[in-house]
Design an enzyme around this catalytic site. Sequence first.
Site, PDB file in Angstrom:
ATOM      1  N   LYS A   1      -6.312  -2.056   4.785  1.00  0.00           N
ATOM      2  CA  LYS A   1      -5.262  -1.539   5.663  1.00  0.00           C
ATOM      3  C   LYS A   1      -5.665  -0.183   6.273  1.00  0.00           C
ATOM      4  O   LYS A   1      -5.462   0.049   7.474  1.00  0.00           O
ATOM      5  CB  LYS A   1      -3.973  -1.393   4.860  1.00  0.00           C
ATOM      6  CG  LYS A   1      -2.853  -0.630   5.535  1.00  0.00           C
ATOM      7  CD  LYS A   1      -2.265  -1.356   6.716  1.00  0.00           C
ATOM      8  CE  LYS A   1      -1.045  -0.579   7.232  1.00  0.00           C
ATOM      9  NZ  LYS A   1      -0.571  -1.089   8.516  1.00  0.00           N
TER      10      LYS A   1
ATOM     11  N   LYS B   1       0.308  10.050   9.088  1.00  0.00           N
ATOM     12  CA  LYS B   1       0.246   9.930   7.616  1.00  0.00           C
ATOM     13  C   LYS B   1      -0.877   8.970   7.205  1.00  0.00           C
ATOM     14  O   LYS B   1      -1.687   9.263   6.331  1.00  0.00           O
ATOM     15  CB  LYS B   1       1.581   9.409   7.082  1.00  0.00           C
ATOM     16  CG  LYS B   1       1.654   9.279   5.575  1.00  0.00           C
ATOM     17  CD  LYS B   1       2.522   8.092   5.137  1.00  0.00           C
ATOM     18  CE  LYS B   1       1.841   6.747   5.376  1.00  0.00           C
ATOM     19  NZ  LYS B   1       2.484   5.581   4.776  1.00  0.00           N
TER      20      LYS B   1
END
Lengths: 299, 299
Positions: free
Chosen positions: B171, B239
């Site tokens: 990811k 983030k």
Amino acid sequence: MNRIGFIGLGTMGMPMAGNLLKAGYDVTVYNRTREKSAQLAEQGAQVAETPAEAVRNSDVVWTMLTADAAVHEVIFGDNGVATAARRGLIVIDSSTVSPTTSKDLAERLEELGVDFLDAPVAGSKPQATAGVLTFMVGGPKATFDACQPLFSVMGKNAYYMGENGAGSYTKLANNTMGAINLLAMTESLMMAVKSGIDPELFLQVVAGGGARSGMAENRGPKVLRRDFQANFASRLMLKDLGLAQRLAADLNMPVPVLSVVKEMLQTTVSQGYGDEDACAVVKCYEGWLKVTAQGHSQT
Amino acid sequence: MNRIGFIGLGTMGMPMAGNLLKAGYDVTVYNRTREKSAQLAEQGAQVAETPAEAVRNSDVVWTMLTADAAVHEVIFGDNGVATAARRGLIVIDSSTVSPTTSKDLAERLEELGVDFLDAPVAGSKPQATAGVLTFMVGGPKATFDACQPLFSVMGKNAYYMGENGAGSYTKLANNTMGAINLLAMTESLMMAVKSGIDPELFLQVVAGGGARSGMAENRGPKVLRRDFQANFASRLMLKDLGLAQRLAADLNMPVPVLSVVKEMLQTTVSQGYGDEDACAVVKCYEGWLKVTAQGHSQT
């Protein structure tokens, strides 16, 4: 418009001229290195000894060269295109050059009664061979329209972008996007590999989602089979990014991402991979990480 | 495996839980903010007062939260998942978190007899709503196989990447590729616009060639219609890039392109666009250039 002079028989020019020949055009070729002209002569091309000679028998002269200086030389140098130019001739340049060069060529040729199109292409060797390039064209709209049959022999699309220079502006922005996408693929692929993820599976996963890109599709598998033969040489990508960076400076525009990507291509060339495909940039990361994109430790 | 606890009803969790409900699963939801649970209650969900309560009636507990700390809190905090965990329970985390967090959660849950999958997703709000997400999964293979029916309700693909952590590794690399592609589109689009090229035509040209990308397809038109509503908020992309950068540091890997792209997302958030879609990064360039992506001068 059936007689085409084609100047510059490199990786791209050779298959482009070949496709014109196959489509039945009367093609006269000129290339600095004679051997390449000989190859096309076997397919029916006439061979010119100088750029000027390629002009004399032609309605349209096409140039496909590697840099601004070469285009200037071929058009305005000794025995150049301009020396044989006549009113009504059309000159089309598919080289990737600075928009300033394109606009300058257009102005100087206009004084000779010659129409000019800057018509650089998206696509590399496979697309040039298959005749499915994308042309991005700047110049007089009527000239663009008149040349559509020629574009459709070598490309799947030809877009009219605006006046002279617009083709080259589009091309530099397009190549900026492609080069950054190449680094997106390279850096993330190496991150996955270094994390122990199977690289082939990783490319399959990203291909199905929002992170997909033409570069990941074309160059990812090429990297994994260690095929660094140039579809688009890293030294040429570096040259294009240099042009794009200078364009940005002319536009008074900061380009932080382009700039770091250009440095990675510079690293690739500095490490001796200039004649390999631009995807050889992965070797810089592999050298740093002592691992290959397949996950094997380098010996 | 028909009873699912779903924890975290944000942009992604809400439509994911909704799709489980539509497929006939018995879903108990928990969300820190109660109003969101009420929306799903109207569609037939049970509403839990604590994470632990969501576990008691469930075979599988799914978490979809915004950061590592929130996942830790929901699982191991007061009234957390772990307090109600029992042997045979399966916990699946689709949040984007550090692989270290995924591996740590897996270890601690294993001690309680609970199987854990890290199963982050590619795709944003539209894909979550349509049930066509891509899951990248790490953990025990048998657990992955057992959960296939659930993945197929919410996604079009679920890839088994390896042991726990492998989903999160994939990811972060995937999001690195996507974020860099977003900046590739942004910087080149602004270069084209500042050169006087029609932005819509530019996006059409690049879509047909090697510079194409999912980001240009999805976010290009969104930028041109000035739609900055978050499919994926810029503060969340920032983030994720922070996690990716820390992963790279753990791997002892230089990531020059990721790093400069992260700074551009940091700039986006610093300028007050943190809750807008990540494509709002274009506004940083527009501010510098005093022009919009449509080519209009800013007033």
